[in-house]
Design a protein around this motif. Structure first.
Motif, PDB file in Angstrom:
ATOM      1  N   ARG A  99      22.893 -44.804  48.460  1.00 52.59           N
ATOM      2  CA  ARG A  99      23.441 -43.823  47.501  1.00 52.59           C
ATOM      3  C   ARG A  99      23.272 -42.400  48.042  1.00 52.59           C
ATOM      4  N   ILE A 103      26.142 -39.534  49.031  1.00 52.56           N
ATOM      5  CA  ILE A 103      26.122 -38.167  48.501  1.00 52.56           C
ATOM      6  C   ILE A 103      26.129 -37.166  49.640  1.00 52.56           C
ATOM      7  N   GLU A 130      16.565 -28.293  39.120  1.00 53.28           N
ATOM      8  CA  GLU A 130      16.332 -29.683  38.724  1.00 53.28           C
ATOM      9  C   GLU A 130      14.840 -30.029  38.727  1.00 53.28           C
ATOM     10  N   GLU A 331      21.683 -33.145  44.105  1.00 60.37           N
ATOM     11  CA  GLU A 331      22.788 -33.766  43.363  1.00 60.37           C
ATOM     12  C   GLU A 331      22.376 -35.117  42.791  1.00 60.37           C
ATOM     13  N   PHE A 332      21.496 -35.844  43.501  1.00 61.89           N
ATOM     14  CA  PHE A 332      20.985 -37.116  42.996  1.00 61.89           C
ATOM     15  C   PHE A 332      20.189 -36.892  41.713  1.00 61.89           C
ATOM     16  N   GLU A 334      20.485 -34.195  39.689  1.00 59.81           N
ATOM     17  CA  GLU A 334      21.357 -33.612  38.668  1.00 59.81           C
ATOM     18  C   GLU A 334      22.215 -34.680  37.992  1.00 59.81           C
ATOM     19  N   SER A 335      22.619 -35.690  38.737  1.00 61.25           N
ATOM     20  CA  SER A 335      23.493 -36.730  38.195  1.00 61.25           C
ATOM     21  C   SER A 335      22.776 -37.717  37.287  1.00 61.25           C
ATOM     22  N   GLY A 336      21.440 -37.679  37.279  1.00 57.96           N
ATOM     23  CA  GLY A 336      20.672 -38.663  36.529  1.00 57.96           C
ATOM     24  C   GLY A 336      20.349 -39.900  37.332  1.00 57.96           C
ATOM     25  N   GLY A 337      20.804 -39.931  38.601  1.00 56.81           N
ATOM     26  CA  GLY A 337      20.560 -41.092  39.443  1.00 56.81           C
ATOM     27  C   GLY A 337      19.084 -41.337  39.702  1.00 56.81           C
ATOM     28  N   TYR A 338      18.306 -40.278  39.809  1.00 55.70           N
ATOM     29  CA  TYR A 338      16.878 -40.433  40.084  1.00 55.70           C
ATOM     30  C   TYR A 338      16.168 -41.105  38.915  1.00 55.70           C
ATOM     31  N   ARG A 340      17.460 -43.099  36.650  1.00 55.41           N
ATOM     32  CA  ARG A 340      17.859 -44.506  36.588  1.00 55.41           C
ATOM     33  C   ARG A 340      17.161 -45.320  37.673  1.00 55.41           C
TER      34      ARG A 340
END
Length: 448
Positions: A99, A103, A130, A331-332, A334-338, A340
């Motif tokens: 992932r 990015i 962030e 960006e990881f 900010e996207s909420g990916g971290y 999750r």
């Protein structure tokens, strides 16, 4: 356990709700599902192993004149044929590497040639924003302007030490403590004052107060209060508050290494020491090396009243940070990916620690004591007094097993019968064979 249908009737809840309750208990390791048989209460052999309560060591200033352990452990770190129980790094298979690569590829296309430029010395505003947002979960309240992005936690700690100490100064450390911190002290020319810890309350505050009263000048404290490496404890909040108050009363800055803080096995993230700081005396250092990517080298420091000094040192020491990795991590986040990703990664850490504890319990000498960490992925094991950890280290290395012996974690070469075991890799047949063989070696040394 009662069947799901029986539980549903007894508790007067729907079957989906009953099943969800059982699955939740299974995820927490309290019950296990057996095919075509139902749910059973989990019974682990390792639960009977005594916990390490306190490792006795006398607070004595050390000049840290000993072999660099990283030279021995890192030499074997990237050899796939070896059983990797030494370095506290997670398996790449568990991390969001694919992932992040996507990015970063998108970032590189978007920035074009400008992606090779220097970034701001303090770090990208997006990343600092962030990190500041996430600080609230640890009881802190940073703004982006309070943070400096660093090349991992290693640079963050080095900047903090250089900001508050001069060569020859004495720094309080926990005993045991992560050997990378001891290495930093040695390279900067600082001395260590080790204070014993226990597995419940962390650093011994009575021993600390006594040692401070007997030591002419202590320049700083360098501590790991959350999911300590290697012991695994989380200091209770009342002890954290008392520690911060003690340091403030003597005008001693605390450098807090919070690198494992995001990795509780269950429940909320513990509060940082900084959450109890009222006069700016706590400097927070951390990174995403243990939870996103060791190789991206993205860390940060919140230096408080030493902020401008840290910025000046950062400008001289490294000049900035790689633009593409830091923007990818930003960006990881900010996207909420971290967030999750953390949900699954925390569960993996818990399961791997539980599997390793169980295997150690079955394979090692009966007299061992073993830590019960509530987060992170390292175990601290006390072997019988007859077992020399350095000899075990060399014997294990000869048969392809890498461990971290206790003396590496001591300012005075102590903890001769302790080892640290990393649980960063998913349980598999190679690990099972390696732990069994390591246990055989420990048994042989214990009966000499």
């Amino acid at each position: 356990m009662p069947s799901v249908r029986q539980f549903s009737r007894e508790q007067r809840v729907s079957i989906p709700t009953a099943l969800h309750a059982y699955v939740t208990l299974e995820m927490r390791g309290l019950v296990e599902a057996r095919p075509k048989s139902g749910f059973y209460v989990s019974v682990r052999f390792s639960d009977a192993i005594p916990q390490i309560v306190r490792a006795v060591t006398a607070p004595k200033v050390s000049d840290l004149a000993q072999t660099d352990p990283l030279d021995l452990i890192r030499a074997d770190e990237y050899q796939p044929d070896k059983v990797q129980l030494g370095s506290a790094v997670p398996s790449p298979d568990l991390l969001p590497g694919v992932r992040l690569a996507r990015i970063m590829s998108g970032v590189a296309r978007r920035l074009g040639a400008s992606g090779g430029n220097y970034g701001p010395v303090a770090g990208l505003p997006l990343l600092r924003r962030e990190i500041a947002r996430r600080s609230l979960s640890a009881g802190m309240n940073f703004g982006p302007e309070d943070l400096v992005v660093t090349l991992g936690a290693t640079e963050a700690v080095a900047l903090a030490l250089r900001a508050v100490c001069s060569p020859g100064d004495t720094v309080v450390v926990e005993s045991p403590t992560f050997f990378g911190l001891l290495r930093q002290l040695r390279e900067i020319g600082l001395k260590a004052l080790p204070i014993p810890v226990d597995a419940i309350n962390g650093i011994d505050l009575d021993a600390l107060a006594s040692a401070l009263g007997k030591t002419p000048r202590v320049a700083a404290m360098l501590l790991v209060p959350n999911f300590h490496n290697p012991v695994g404890f989380v200091m209770p909040d009342d002890k954290k508050r008392e520690l911060v108050r003690l340091a403030a009363s003597r005008d001693i800055p605390i450098i807090e290494d919070d690198i494992f803080g995001d990795l509780p096995h269950q429940g909320p993230r513990p509060r940082a020491l900084k959450a109890f700081d009222r006069d700016g005396g706590v400097i927070v250092c951390s990174s995403f090396s243990k939870s996103i990517s060791p190789g991206y080298r993205v860390g940060y420091i919140a230096a408080g009243k030493w902020q401008q000094r840290v910025l000046a040192l950062k400008r001289t020491q490294s000049g900035g940070n790689p633009l593409l990795p830091t923007l990818a991590v930003a960006e990881f986040l900010e996207s909420g990916g971290y967030d999750r990703f953390l949900r699954s990664f925390r569960q993996s850490c818990r399961q791997q620690v539980a599997a390793m504890r169980e295997a150690i319990g079955h394979s090692f000498p009966a007299e061992i004591r073993l830590s019960r960490p509530a987060g992170g992925y390292v175990l601290w094991c006390e072997l019988p007094a007859r077992v020399d950890a350095m000899e075990l280290f060399h014997r294990a290395r000869a048969v392809g097993i890498v461990i971290a012996p206790g003396p590496f974690f001591a300012a005075d070469n102590g903890f001769r019968n302790f080892i640290r075991i990393s649980c960063g890799y998913p349980w598999n047949a190679q690990l099972e064979r390696g732990v069994h063989l390591l246990g055989q070696l420990a048994r042989q040394l214990s009966v000499r």
